[in-house]
Motif scaffolding. Structure first.
Motif, short mmCIF file in Angstrom:
data_model
loop_
_atom_site.label_atom_id
_atom_site.label_comp_id
_atom_site.label_asym_id
_atom_site.label_seq_id
_atom_site.Cartn_x
_atom_site.Cartn_y
_atom_site.Cartn_z
N SER A 157 0.86 -1.17 0.00
CA SER A 157 0.00 0.00 0.00
C SER A 157 0.90 1.23 0.00
CB SER A 157 -0.92 0.01 1.22
OG SER A 157 -1.76 1.14 1.18
N ASN A 158 0.75 2.06 -1.00
CA ASN A 158 1.57 3.28 -1.13
C ASN A 158 3.06 3.00 -1.10
OD1 ASN A 158 -0.59 5.02 -1.38
ND2 ASN A 158 -0.73 5.40 0.81
N THR A 202 -6.51 4.13 -0.24
CA THR A 202 -5.37 3.61 -0.98
C THR A 202 -5.45 2.11 -1.19
OG1 THR A 202 -4.11 3.45 1.07
CG2 THR A 202 -3.84 5.47 -0.21
#
Length: 173
Positions: free
Chosen positions: A36-37, A160
């Motif tokens: 994630s990210n 996200t």
């Protein structure tokens, strides 16, 4: 950290599993990495996939699909917003796994799974307690590989999501 939400989710999964037909139940234990990210974390799932049912007069089949999952937290230096990535997340998901073709077709082991999930906490990646789970994978008799994305579909910001690669060991009961 309290184990109460995880125990509660496991109890619900047990009750849901007991309510479904036990014939041809496939259990999968899956592990992998979630991203994630640009920050990754370990993840694990236990999944029960029940007997396939024909989808009308088509070549598609569907199976009830129930998952109990865990995504580790991450320690990110810039993590100072209301929603952080520090906390681990437990989730319970239910939906359907879809296959195309008969047992002899080369493409029949490919599957698409769609589930709705509830989580025990909100994070930057999973910012609401309700999520959509989409999985594209391949399953053999005792093995599976999959790409899974979990997100709230933009229902709440930030959104996200978590995208993961999973490898699983499977057995039938």
């Amino acid at each position: 950290m309290s184990l109460r939400p995880l125990i509660r989710s496991a109890l619900v999964l047990t009750l849901v599993t007991a309510a479904l037909p036990a014939a041809a139940t496939r259990f999968e234990v899956q592990a992998g990495r979630s991203n994630s990210n640009g920050h990754s974390a370990n993840t694990a799932f236990v999944e029960a996939v029940f007997a396939p049912q024909p989808l009308g007069q088509t070549r598609f089949t569907w199976s009830p699909d129930v998952s109990l999952g865990w995504i580790d937290g991450r320690h990110v230096a810039t993590d100072n917003s209301r929603y952080t990535t520090r906390d681990s997340v437990a989730l319970l998901a239910a939906g359907a796994r879809f296959h195309l073709g008969g047992t002899g077709d080369w493409y029949q082991p490919l599957f698409l799974s769609e589930q709705l999930a509830v989580t025990n906490r909100a994070t930057h990646a999973l910012s609401s307690h309700y999520q959509f789970v989409s999985t594209l994978g391949w399953q053999a008799k005792h093995f599976s590989v999959a790409i899974r994305h979990i997100s709230n579909g933009g229902l709440h910001r930030p959104n996200t999501g978590e995208t993961m690669a999973l490898v699983g060991f499977a057995f039938d009961i």
